[in-house]
Write a protein that holds these residues in place. Structure first.
Motif, PDB file in Angstrom:
ATOM      1  N   SER A 126       0.832  -1.210   0.000  1.00 43.30           N
ATOM      2  CA  SER A 126       0.000   0.000   0.000  1.00 43.30           C
ATOM      3  C   SER A 126       0.863   1.255   0.000  1.00 43.30           C
ATOM      4  O   SER A 126       0.602   2.214  -0.738  1.00 43.30           O
ATOM      5  CB  SER A 126      -0.915   0.019   1.236  1.00 43.30           C
ATOM      6  N   VAL A 127       1.880   1.256   0.868  1.00 44.67           N
ATOM      7  CA  VAL A 127       2.773   2.411   0.954  1.00 44.67           C
ATOM      8  C   VAL A 127       3.475   2.638  -0.382  1.00 44.67           C
ATOM      9  O   VAL A 127       3.559   3.772  -0.872  1.00 44.67           O
ATOM     10  CB  VAL A 127       3.808   2.212   2.084  1.00 44.67           C
ATOM     11  N   ARG A 128       3.965   1.562  -0.977  1.00 45.93           N
ATOM     12  CA  ARG A 128       4.713   1.666  -2.223  1.00 45.93           C
ATOM     13  C   ARG A 128       3.817   2.101  -3.386  1.00 45.93           C
ATOM     14  O   ARG A 128       4.150   3.039  -4.131  1.00 45.93           O
ATOM     15  CB  ARG A 128       5.358   0.312  -2.536  1.00 45.93           C
ATOM     16  N   GLN A 129       2.668   1.459  -3.529  1.00 46.26           N
ATOM     17  CA  GLN A 129       1.800   1.750  -4.677  1.00 46.26           C
ATOM     18  C   GLN A 129       1.199   3.147  -4.612  1.00 46.26           C
ATOM     19  O   GLN A 129       0.950   3.771  -5.650  1.00 46.26           O
ATOM     20  CB  GLN A 129       0.683   0.712  -4.767  1.00 46.26           C
ATOM     21  N   ASN A 130       0.960   3.634  -3.403  1.00 45.97           N
ATOM     22  CA  ASN A 130       0.326   4.948  -3.242  1.00 45.97           C
ATOM     23  C   ASN A 130       1.312   6.054  -2.896  1.00 45.97           C
ATOM     24  O   ASN A 130       0.899   7.183  -2.643  1.00 45.97           O
ATOM     25  CB  ASN A 130      -0.769   4.858  -2.173  1.00 45.97           C
ATOM     26  N   SER A 131       2.614   5.707  -2.889  1.00 44.28           N
ATOM     27  CA  SER A 131       3.684   6.686  -2.626  1.00 44.28           C
ATOM     28  C   SER A 131       3.418   7.467  -1.339  1.00 44.28           C
ATOM     29  O   SER A 131       3.379   8.695  -1.328  1.00 44.28           O
ATOM     30  CB  SER A 131       3.833   7.654  -3.816  1.00 44.28           C
ATOM     31  N   LEU A 132       3.248   6.725  -0.243  1.00 45.53           N
ATOM     32  CA  LEU A 132       2.855   7.341   1.026  1.00 45.53           C
ATOM     33  C   LEU A 132       4.072   7.709   1.866  1.00 45.53           C
ATOM     34  O   LEU A 132       5.076   6.991   1.897  1.00 45.53           O
ATOM     35  CB  LEU A 132       1.966   6.383   1.823  1.00 45.53           C
ATOM     36  N   ASP A 133       3.939   8.816   2.577  1.00 44.53           N
ATOM     37  CA  ASP A 133       4.972   9.276   3.500  1.00 44.53           C
ATOM     38  C   ASP A 133       4.465   9.206   4.939  1.00 44.53           C
ATOM     39  O   ASP A 133       4.927   9.935   5.803  1.00 44.53           O
ATOM     40  CB  ASP A 133       5.390  10.713   3.146  1.00 44.53           C
ATOM     41  N   PHE A 134       3.493   8.343   5.176  1.00 46.57           N
ATOM     42  CA  PHE A 134       2.998   8.111   6.533  1.00 46.57           C
ATOM     43  C   PHE A 134       2.797   6.610   6.710  1.00 46.57           C
ATOM     44  O   PHE A 134       2.625   5.877   5.732  1.00 46.57           O
ATOM     45  CB  PHE A 134       1.697   8.877   6.805  1.00 46.57           C
ATOM     46  N   PRO A 135       2.838   6.122   7.947  1.00 49.13           N
ATOM     47  CA  PRO A 135       2.820   4.676   8.162  1.00 49.13           C
ATOM     48  C   PRO A 135       1.422   4.067   8.109  1.00 49.13           C
ATOM     49  O   PRO A 135       0.438   4.710   8.461  1.00 49.13           O
ATOM     50  CB  PRO A 135       3.420   4.522   9.561  1.00 49.13           C
ATOM     51  N   ILE A 136       1.390   2.822   7.678  1.00 49.96           N
ATOM     52  CA  ILE A 136       0.181   2.001   7.763  1.00 49.96           C
ATOM     53  C   ILE A 136       0.436   0.940   8.830  1.00 49.96           C
ATOM     54  O   ILE A 136       1.418   0.199   8.755  1.00 49.96           O
ATOM     55  CB  ILE A 136      -0.136   1.337   6.418  1.00 49.96           C
ATOM     56  N   LEU A 137      -0.411   0.894   9.817  1.00 50.79           N
ATOM     57  CA  LEU A 137      -0.237  -0.032  10.933  1.00 50.79           C
ATOM     58  C   LEU A 137      -1.166  -1.232  10.773  1.00 50.79           C
ATOM     59  O   LEU A 137      -2.298  -1.099  10.304  1.00 50.79           O
ATOM     60  CB  LEU A 137      -0.532   0.682  12.260  1.00 50.79           C
TER      61      LEU A 137
END
Length: 224
Positions: A126-137
Motif C-alpha cells: 500500500s505504501v509503495r503503490q500509493n507513494s505514502l509518507d505516513f505509516p500504515i499499521l
C-alpha cells in the motif's frame, strides 16, 4: 477534483462494467445488499464520537516496529484513518488524498497514520503503490477497529462472493475471521479526546481530508 468526486467517477465506471472491470451486475447487487444491510443495522451509531476518549493502542508498522498512540499524541494531535486494505480501490484513492493533505496536517503539528487489518507485506505494498509518507499499521483481527466501534462481520453471502472473486481476506489479513472495519476518520487531541469523527457504513463514501483542517487549526491554537 475532490476525493468524493473521484470515488463517484470510479464507482460509476465500475458498476457500468466498463473495461477493465467487466463486473456482472449480479455482483454489484450483492455488494449493494451488503452495504444496505450494514447501514440498516445501525452499527455506525455505536462508533466513538467527538468528545469520547479514544482507545489507546500500540500496533506494528510495515517493518514490524511498534507504534504507540500515546507516543504520537505526546508530539501533537493525531489523524487516524481506518481502511479496508490494499485490495480496495476506494481505500487507495483515500490514501492518496490523505497523502496530498499531509503537508497541511504537519504544518499544524499533527501526525497521520492509517490502520488496516492487512498483513505487513500488504501494508508495504500500500505504501509503495500509493507513494505514502505516513505509516500504515497492522491491526490484527481488527481489534483496535473494534475498540473504536468499527469492526463488523461480513455476511456469509458476501464471503462467498469475495472468494469467487479471488479476493480472499484470510490471505490479505492473515486472519480467518472475515471481519472488516467500516472506513473511519478521526482526529485525536493530545489529551486523548476525539475532536473529529466521521464514519460511513457505505465504503464508497469518504470525507474530504480538508474537512479536518478547522479542527486541527483549533487544536493547534489551543495547544492541545
Amino acid at each position: 477534483m475532490s476525493l468524493q468526486e473521484k470515488l463517484d467517477t470510479f464507482k460509476a465506471d465500475f458498476e457500468a462494467g466498463k473495461p477493465p472491470y467487466n463486473v456482472p451486475y449480479s455482483v454489484i447487487e450483492v455488494m449493494h445488499r451488503a452495504t444496505a444491510e450494514l447501514i440498516a443495522s445501525g452499527a455506525a451509531a455505536k462508533v466513538l464520537k467527538a468528545g469520547d476518549k479514544a482507545s489507546v493502542f500500540t500496533l506494528n508498522d510495515p517493518d514490524g516496529s511498534p507504534v504507540s498512540s500515546t507516543d504520537l499524541l505526546a508530539k501533537g494531535p493525531l489523524v487516524v484513518s481506518f481502511y479496508r486494505g490494499v485490495w480496495c480501490p476506494y481505500c487507495n484513492m483515500e490514501l492518496q488524498a490523505l497523502e496530498a493533505a499531509l503537508p497541511s496536517f504537519r504544518e499544524l503539528g499533527a501526525n497521520l497514520i492509517a490502520i488496516s487489518p492487512q498483513t505487513a507485506v500488504n501494508s508495504r505494498k500500500s505504501v509503495r503503490q500509493n507513494s505514502l509518507d505516513f505509516p500504515i499499521l497492522s491491526d490484527t483481527h481488527n481489534d483496535v477497529a473494534a475498540s473504536f466501534g468499527l469492526r463488523f462481520d461480513l455476511p456469509d453471502y458476501l464471503v462467498e462472493l469475495y472468494r469467487n472473486l479471488k479476493n480472499d481476506l484470510t490471505a490479505f489479513n492473515g486472519d480467518e475471521s472475515w471481519t472488516l472495519p467500516m472506513p473511519g476518520r478521526f482526529v485525536i487531541g493530545r489529551d486523548g479526546v476525539i475532536l473529529y469523527a466521521e464514519v460511513n457504513p457505505d465504503y464508497t463514501r469518504r470525507p474530504e481530508p480538508e474537512d479536518m483542517l478547522p479542527v486541527l487549526r483549533k487544536a493547534a491554537g489551543a495547544g492541545t
